[in-house]
Design a protein around this motif. Structure first.
Motif, PDB file in Angstrom:
ATOM      1  N   GLU A  57     -13.049  26.039 -10.681  1.00  0.00           N
ATOM      2  CA  GLU A  57     -12.266  27.134 -10.098  1.00  0.00           C
ATOM      3  C   GLU A  57     -12.186  27.044  -8.575  1.00  0.00           C
ATOM      4  O   GLU A  57     -11.398  27.759  -7.946  1.00  0.00           O
ATOM      5  N   ASN A  58     -12.991  26.155  -7.980  1.00  0.00           N
ATOM      6  CA  ASN A  58     -12.972  25.995  -6.521  1.00  0.00           C
ATOM      7  C   ASN A  58     -12.308  24.695  -6.082  1.00  0.00           C
ATOM      8  O   ASN A  58     -12.561  24.208  -4.977  1.00  0.00           O
ATOM      9  N   ILE A  59     -11.473  24.108  -6.932  1.00  0.00           N
ATOM     10  CA  ILE A  59     -10.710  22.929  -6.531  1.00  0.00           C
ATOM     11  C   ILE A  59      -9.651  23.340  -5.501  1.00  0.00           C
ATOM     12  O   ILE A  59      -8.864  24.250  -5.742  1.00  0.00           O
ATOM     13  N   VAL A  60      -9.655  22.675  -4.343  1.00  0.00           N
ATOM     14  CA  VAL A  60      -8.715  23.045  -3.287  1.00  0.00           C
ATOM     15  C   VAL A  60      -7.671  21.944  -3.028  1.00  0.00           C
ATOM     16  O   VAL A  60      -6.698  22.170  -2.309  1.00  0.00           O
ATOM     17  N   ALA A  61      -7.865  20.748  -3.594  1.00  0.00           N
ATOM     18  CA  ALA A  61      -6.885  19.665  -3.403  1.00  0.00           C
ATOM     19  C   ALA A  61      -7.019  18.646  -4.526  1.00  0.00           C
ATOM     20  O   ALA A  61      -8.125  18.376  -4.997  1.00  0.00           O
ATOM     21  N   ASN A  62      -5.867  18.100  -4.942  1.00  0.00           N
ATOM     22  CA  ASN A  62      -5.832  17.028  -5.950  1.00  0.00           C
ATOM     23  C   ASN A  62      -5.232  15.783  -5.332  1.00  0.00           C
ATOM     24  O   ASN A  62      -4.279  15.866  -4.550  1.00  0.00           O
ATOM     25  N   ILE A  63      -5.781  14.625  -5.694  1.00  0.00           N
ATOM     26  CA  ILE A  63      -5.240  13.343  -5.226  1.00  0.00           C
ATOM     27  C   ILE A  63      -4.987  12.481  -6.452  1.00  0.00           C
ATOM     28  O   ILE A  63      -5.928  11.968  -7.070  1.00  0.00           O
ATOM     29  N   LYS A  64      -3.728  12.311  -6.842  1.00  0.00           N
ATOM     30  CA  LYS A  64      -3.390  11.471  -7.996  1.00  0.00           C
ATOM     31  C   LYS A  64      -2.980  10.103  -7.491  1.00  0.00           C
ATOM     32  O   LYS A  64      -2.059   9.979  -6.691  1.00  0.00           O
ATOM     33  N   TYR A  65      -3.665   9.061  -7.971  1.00  0.00           N
ATOM     34  CA  TYR A  65      -3.365   7.701  -7.472  1.00  0.00           C
ATOM     35  C   TYR A  65      -3.504   6.675  -8.577  1.00  0.00           C
ATOM     36  O   TYR A  65      -3.822   7.010  -9.712  1.00  0.00           O
ATOM     37  N   THR A 124       0.835  -1.202   0.000  1.00  0.00           N
ATOM     38  CA  THR A 124       0.000   0.000   0.000  1.00  0.00           C
ATOM     39  C   THR A 124       0.872   1.255   0.000  1.00  0.00           C
ATOM     40  O   THR A 124       1.825   1.365   0.767  1.00  0.00           O
ATOM     41  N   ARG A 125       0.536   2.195  -0.900  1.00  0.00           N
ATOM     42  CA  ARG A 125       1.225   3.488  -0.951  1.00  0.00           C
ATOM     43  C   ARG A 125       0.441   4.512  -0.133  1.00  0.00           C
ATOM     44  O   ARG A 125      -0.771   4.555  -0.186  1.00  0.00           O
ATOM     45  N   LYS A 126       1.151   5.336   0.615  1.00  0.00           N
ATOM     46  CA  LYS A 126       0.538   6.362   1.456  1.00  0.00           C
ATOM     47  C   LYS A 126       0.870   7.738   0.870  1.00  0.00           C
ATOM     48  O   LYS A 126       2.026   8.091   0.703  1.00  0.00           O
ATOM     49  N   LEU A 127      -0.186   8.512   0.547  1.00  0.00           N
ATOM     50  CA  LEU A 127      -0.005   9.824  -0.065  1.00  0.00           C
ATOM     51  C   LEU A 127      -0.560  10.905   0.860  1.00  0.00           C
ATOM     52  O   LEU A 127      -1.737  10.868   1.230  1.00  0.00           O
ATOM     53  N   ASN A 128       0.288  11.874   1.216  1.00  0.00           N
ATOM     54  CA  ASN A 128      -0.173  13.004   2.018  1.00  0.00           C
ATOM     55  C   ASN A 128      -0.802  14.048   1.103  1.00  0.00           C
ATOM     56  O   ASN A 128      -0.225  14.422   0.076  1.00  0.00           O
ATOM     57  N   VAL A 129      -1.995  14.495   1.451  1.00  0.00           N
ATOM     58  CA  VAL A 129      -2.733  15.452   0.629  1.00  0.00           C
ATOM     59  C   VAL A 129      -2.894  16.748   1.417  1.00  0.00           C
ATOM     60  O   VAL A 129      -3.314  16.741   2.574  1.00  0.00           O
ATOM     61  N   LYS A 130      -2.538  17.871   0.766  1.00  0.00           N
ATOM     62  CA  LYS A 130      -2.683  19.182   1.399  1.00  0.00           C
ATOM     63  C   LYS A 130      -3.502  20.099   0.507  1.00  0.00           C
ATOM     64  O   LYS A 130      -3.528  19.952  -0.711  1.00  0.00           O
ATOM     65  N   GLY A 131      -4.176  21.057   1.131  1.00  0.00           N
ATOM     66  CA  GLY A 131      -4.990  22.006   0.389  1.00  0.00           C
ATOM     67  C   GLY A 131      -4.138  23.102  -0.235  1.00  0.00           C
ATOM     68  O   GLY A 131      -3.001  23.342   0.171  1.00  0.00           O
ATOM     69  N   ASN A 132      -4.719  23.792  -1.237  1.00  0.00           N
ATOM     70  CA  ASN A 132      -4.008  24.913  -1.874  1.00  0.00           C
ATOM     71  C   ASN A 132      -4.268  26.204  -1.092  1.00  0.00           C
ATOM     72  O   ASN A 132      -4.705  26.169   0.059  1.00  0.00           O
ATOM     73  N   GLN A 133      -4.062  27.355  -1.753  1.00  0.00           N
ATOM     74  CA  GLN A 133      -4.199  28.639  -1.072  1.00  0.00           C
ATOM     75  C   GLN A 133      -5.606  28.877  -0.534  1.00  0.00           C
ATOM     76  O   GLN A 133      -5.792  29.585   0.450  1.00  0.00           O
ATOM     77  N   LYS A 134      -6.613  28.269  -1.181  1.00  0.00           N
ATOM     78  CA  LYS A 134      -7.996  28.478  -0.747  1.00  0.00           C
ATOM     79  C   LYS A 134      -8.339  27.647   0.500  1.00  0.00           C
ATOM     80  O   LYS A 134      -9.363  27.898   1.140  1.00  0.00           O
ATOM     81  N   VAL A 139      -4.908  11.977   4.095  1.00  0.00           N
ATOM     82  CA  VAL A 139      -3.965  10.920   3.709  1.00  0.00           C
ATOM     83  C   VAL A 139      -4.715   9.919   2.838  1.00  0.00           C
ATOM     84  O   VAL A 139      -5.789   9.439   3.213  1.00  0.00           O
ATOM     85  N   ALA A 140      -4.161   9.627   1.661  1.00  0.00           N
ATOM     86  CA  ALA A 140      -4.758   8.630   0.761  1.00  0.00           C
ATOM     87  C   ALA A 140      -3.934   7.351   0.832  1.00  0.00           C
ATOM     88  O   ALA A 140      -2.695   7.394   0.905  1.00  0.00           O
ATOM     89  N   TYR A 141      -4.619   6.210   0.824  1.00  0.00           N
ATOM     90  CA  TYR A 141      -3.970   4.901   0.867  1.00  0.00           C
ATOM     91  C   TYR A 141      -4.325   4.157  -0.422  1.00  0.00           C
ATOM     92  O   TYR A 141      -5.498   3.908  -0.695  1.00  0.00           O
ATOM     93  N   ILE A 142      -3.313   3.809  -1.215  1.00  0.00           N
ATOM     94  CA  ILE A 142      -3.529   3.191  -2.527  1.00  0.00           C
ATOM     95  C   ILE A 142      -2.841   1.826  -2.568  1.00  0.00           C
ATOM     96  O   ILE A 142      -1.641   1.723  -2.293  1.00  0.00           O
ATOM     97  N   ASN A 143      -3.604   0.788  -2.903  1.00  0.00           N
ATOM     98  CA  ASN A 143      -3.022  -0.545  -3.057  1.00  0.00           C
ATOM     99  C   ASN A 143      -3.296  -1.037  -4.482  1.00  0.00           C
ATOM    100  O   ASN A 143      -4.408  -1.483  -4.790  1.00  0.00           O
ATOM    101  N   PRO A 144      -2.282  -0.946  -5.381  1.00  0.00           N
ATOM    102  CA  PRO A 144      -2.492  -1.337  -6.783  1.00  0.00           C
ATOM    103  C   PRO A 144      -2.684  -2.833  -6.974  1.00  0.00           C
ATOM    104  O   PRO A 144      -3.237  -3.255  -7.992  1.00  0.00           O
ATOM    105  N   VAL A 145      -2.228  -3.647  -6.022  1.00  0.00           N
ATOM    106  CA  VAL A 145      -2.368  -5.100  -6.151  1.00  0.00           C
ATOM    107  C   VAL A 145      -3.817  -5.509  -5.874  1.00  0.00           C
ATOM    108  O   VAL A 145      -4.439  -6.250  -6.636  1.00  0.00           O
ATOM    109  N   LYS A 146      -4.364  -5.030  -4.759  1.00  0.00           N
ATOM    110  CA  LYS A 146      -5.744  -5.340  -4.399  1.00  0.00           C
ATOM    111  C   LYS A 146      -6.754  -4.418  -5.089  1.00  0.00           C
ATOM    112  O   LYS A 146      -7.964  -4.619  -4.987  1.00  0.00           O
ATOM    113  N   LYS A 147      -6.219  -3.377  -5.763  1.00  0.00           N
ATOM    114  CA  LYS A 147      -7.065  -2.385  -6.445  1.00  0.00           C
ATOM    115  C   LYS A 147      -8.063  -1.760  -5.467  1.00  0.00           C
ATOM    116  O   LYS A 147      -9.273  -1.706  -5.704  1.00  0.00           O
ATOM    117  N   LEU A 148      -7.512  -1.265  -4.356  1.00  0.00           N
ATOM    118  CA  LEU A 148      -8.309  -0.615  -3.330  1.00  0.00           C
ATOM    119  C   LEU A 148      -7.704   0.753  -3.022  1.00  0.00           C
ATOM    120  O   LEU A 148      -6.477   0.909  -3.000  1.00  0.00           O
TER     121      LEU A 148
END
Length: 252
Positions: A244-252, A149-159, A166-175
């Motif tokens: 225009e109101n996107i405050v965070a992106n999570i790429k996984y 499982t990969r652990k991704l820290n997610v933070k907001g932008n200026q808004k 925190v996002a948890y991604i497991n490409p093997v189990k596809k979860l």
């Protein structure tokens, strides 16, 4: 030998063994490795402790009022039988009342059947909800404890500078899961809303409530190169994200 143990620990056999979903052959392999290798035994003990904590955190409660409804159903059925017996005796002595009594019994029986259907459906829905919740808890346990499982820290932008997740991604189990641990304050007319872009389609994951429960994980739809978004939307949420109101992106 160490490589053999590493391959075993990187698999999900221990998780499956703990959750009772392993085959007989997999159970035999797990028991043999636990008995033979101290590092496997240590990992097994740790997973077992984590599972116990998960079970305590996610203990399922039956819906309020279900017990009372079941008791009421039993009482209603017993009452119906007594009334039926009483009026049946009366009908044998009063032929002129037979038609009215028959209709009464039929109506009582219909009511009992309706009540029985309602309670049966509620019990069926409860079982289905419990099954889904247990499956979700099982997936969370696997994601949080699997070494792949990969652990991704997610933070907001200026808004939304104070937004943390925190996002948890497991490409093997596809979860995929996300835990939003902190949300900035918004005016009462606005809310945070979560989205996921999966295979070119935007999926609405709903409004994010105040982050009072920091242990709660929200499931993300899994796909290769999927992207998640958190936006600021009007109170009640939106059907499509306000770009225009996107405050965070999570790429996984």
């Amino acid at each position: 030998m160490k490589e053999k143990i590493k391959v075993f620990l990187d698999s999900d056999l221990l998780e499956k063994y703990l959750l009772g979903t392993a085959t007989k052959q997999e159970e035999f392999q797990c028991e043999r490795y636990i008995a033979m290798y101290p590092e496997v035994r240590e990992t097994f003990d740790e997973l077992q402790e984590n599972l116990e904590e998960f079970a305590k955190m996610h203990a399922l409660k039956s819906p309020e009022g279900l017990k009372e409804k079941i008791i009421a159903r039993i009482r209603a059925e017993n009452s119906g039988r007594k009334k039926f017996f009483k009026y049946a005796i009366a009908a044998s002595f009063a032929a002129l009342m037979f038609a009215g009594a028959s209709y009464f019994f039929w109506d009582q029986n219909q009511n009992l059947q309706e009540q029985n259907t309602i309670v049966t459906n509620e019990i069926k829905d409860l079982k289905e909800n419990m099954k889904q919740q247990l499956e979700d808890v099982r997936n969370q346990f696997i994601v949080l404890n699997n070494p792949q499982t990969r652990k991704l820290n997610v933070k907001g932008n200026q808004k939304a500078k104070d937004l943390k997740a925190v996002a948890y991604i497991n490409p093997v189990k596809k979860l995929s899961y996300i835990n939003v641990s902190k949300l900035p304050n918004l005016p009462e007319s606005q809310v945070f809303q979560m989205w996921a872009e999966v295979n070119g389609e935007m999926v609405n994951l709903g409004v994010i409530s105040e982050a009072s429960d920091k242990e709660k994980l929200v499931a993300l739809p899994y796909a290769e190169n999927a992207v998640g978004y958190i936006t600021i939307e009007p109170q009640g949420g939106n059907e499509t994200p306000t770009v225009e109101n996107i405050v965070a992106n999570i790429k996984y």
